[in-house]
Design an enzyme around this catalytic site. Sequence first.
Site, short mmCIF file in Angstrom:
data_model
loop_
_atom_site.label_atom_id
_atom_site.label_comp_id
_atom_site.label_asym_id
_atom_site.label_seq_id
_atom_site.Cartn_x
_atom_site.Cartn_y
_atom_site.Cartn_z
N SER A 15 55.48 -105.75 73.84
CA SER A 15 54.88 -107.10 73.90
C SER A 15 54.12 -107.39 72.61
CB SER A 15 53.98 -107.26 75.13
OG SER A 15 52.80 -106.52 75.00
N ASN A 16 53.49 -106.38 72.02
CA ASN A 16 52.80 -106.61 70.74
C ASN A 16 53.81 -106.90 69.63
OD1 ASN A 16 49.69 -106.18 70.74
ND2 ASN A 16 50.49 -104.63 72.15
N MET A 89 53.40 -93.81 71.29
CA MET A 89 52.60 -92.83 72.02
C MET A 89 52.82 -91.41 71.50
SD MET A 89 51.09 -95.06 73.71
CE MET A 89 50.13 -94.39 75.06
N ARG A 90 52.56 -91.24 70.22
CA ARG A 90 52.81 -89.95 69.58
C ARG A 90 51.84 -89.82 68.39
NH1 ARG A 90 56.99 -86.72 70.08
NH2 ARG A 90 57.83 -88.17 71.60
N LEU A 91 51.31 -88.62 68.19
CA LEU A 91 50.41 -88.42 67.05
C LEU A 91 51.21 -88.46 65.75
CD1 LEU A 91 48.09 -85.50 68.26
CD2 LEU A 91 47.51 -87.92 68.03
N HIS A 108 44.63 -100.01 70.19
CA HIS A 108 44.39 -99.22 71.40
C HIS A 108 43.60 -100.07 72.40
CE1 HIS A 108 43.96 -95.59 73.76
NE2 HIS A 108 42.69 -95.93 73.96
C1 GAR Z 1 49.31 -101.57 74.16
O1 GAR Z 1 48.38 -101.94 75.14
C2 GAR Z 1 48.68 -100.68 73.11
O2 GAR Z 1 47.34 -100.99 72.87
C3 GAR Z 1 48.82 -99.32 73.77
O3 GAR Z 1 50.11 -99.34 74.31
C4 GAR Z 1 50.40 -100.67 74.77
C5 GAR Z 1 51.78 -101.06 74.30
O4 GAR Z 1 52.16 -102.27 74.87
N1 GAR Z 1 48.63 -98.27 72.82
C6 GAR Z 1 48.00 -97.12 73.11
O5 GAR Z 1 47.58 -96.85 74.22
C7 GAR Z 1 47.84 -96.16 71.93
N2 GAR Z 1 47.06 -95.04 72.29
P1 GAR Z 1 53.42 -103.07 74.32
O6 GAR Z 1 54.59 -102.08 74.27
O7 GAR Z 1 53.67 -104.12 75.37
O8 GAR Z 1 53.09 -103.64 72.97
#
Ligand code: GAR
Length: 192
Positions: A15-16, A89-91, A108
């Site tokens: 979504s981002n 979701m990976r370092l 985040h």
């Molecule tokens: C978002 O809320 C982002 O902040 C989070 O994953 C989601 C992805 O949403 N990131 C983390 O938690 C990083 N540690 P999206 O795939 O709909 O953009």
Amino acid sequence: MKQQRASVFASGTGSNFDVMMQDEDIANSIVLLVCDKPGAAVIEKAESLGVPTLVLDPKIYSSKQEYEKVIYEKLQSLEVDWIFLAGYMRLIGETLLSQYEGRIINIHPSILPSFPGKDAIGQAFRAGVSKTGVTIHYVDEGMDTGPIIAQEEIEMIPGETEEQLKTRIQAVEHRLYPNVMKQLMQNVTEEL
Ligand code: GAR
């Protein structure tokens, strides 16, 4: 003046990524989507928008270094200046950190340093805090650590569900991230 070239790293829904692509300036700068989850919804989104994708399964590489080397070679071939993590979701390991120092940004869904890691919205919801929010920060070797660039808080609403909270947090993300991306890329362009 050199046009900034960005890549977006994502693992899930995207979504981002979607909202970034709705902004003409940002869309013009995005030259690659990197995804570490074959089959993730974000891949189809990128393809439908004509954004080149690099989809890798980290499990098939012998080490993080080997995996990131493949990514780095692609980034280099496309002359990518910036890496924007959007639900990746990976370092990030040394291979990319050393080449993109100060140029890897993460979003985040919490007010860091509270609730790093997975399911930050659920963690805050269950903890019963009165406020949570969104953080955008430079990436270092830690899990959701690194110098903070922007934060925005929201108040918890008594009685709201976790899903409602998630919707409100994502609305903040979708406004904040494109603004910060543009500021960062604009600042560099002005320095050149
Ligand atoms: C978002 O809320 C982002 O902040 C989070 O994953 C989601 C992805 O949403 N990131 C983390 O938690 C990083 N540690 P999206 O795939 O709909 O953009």
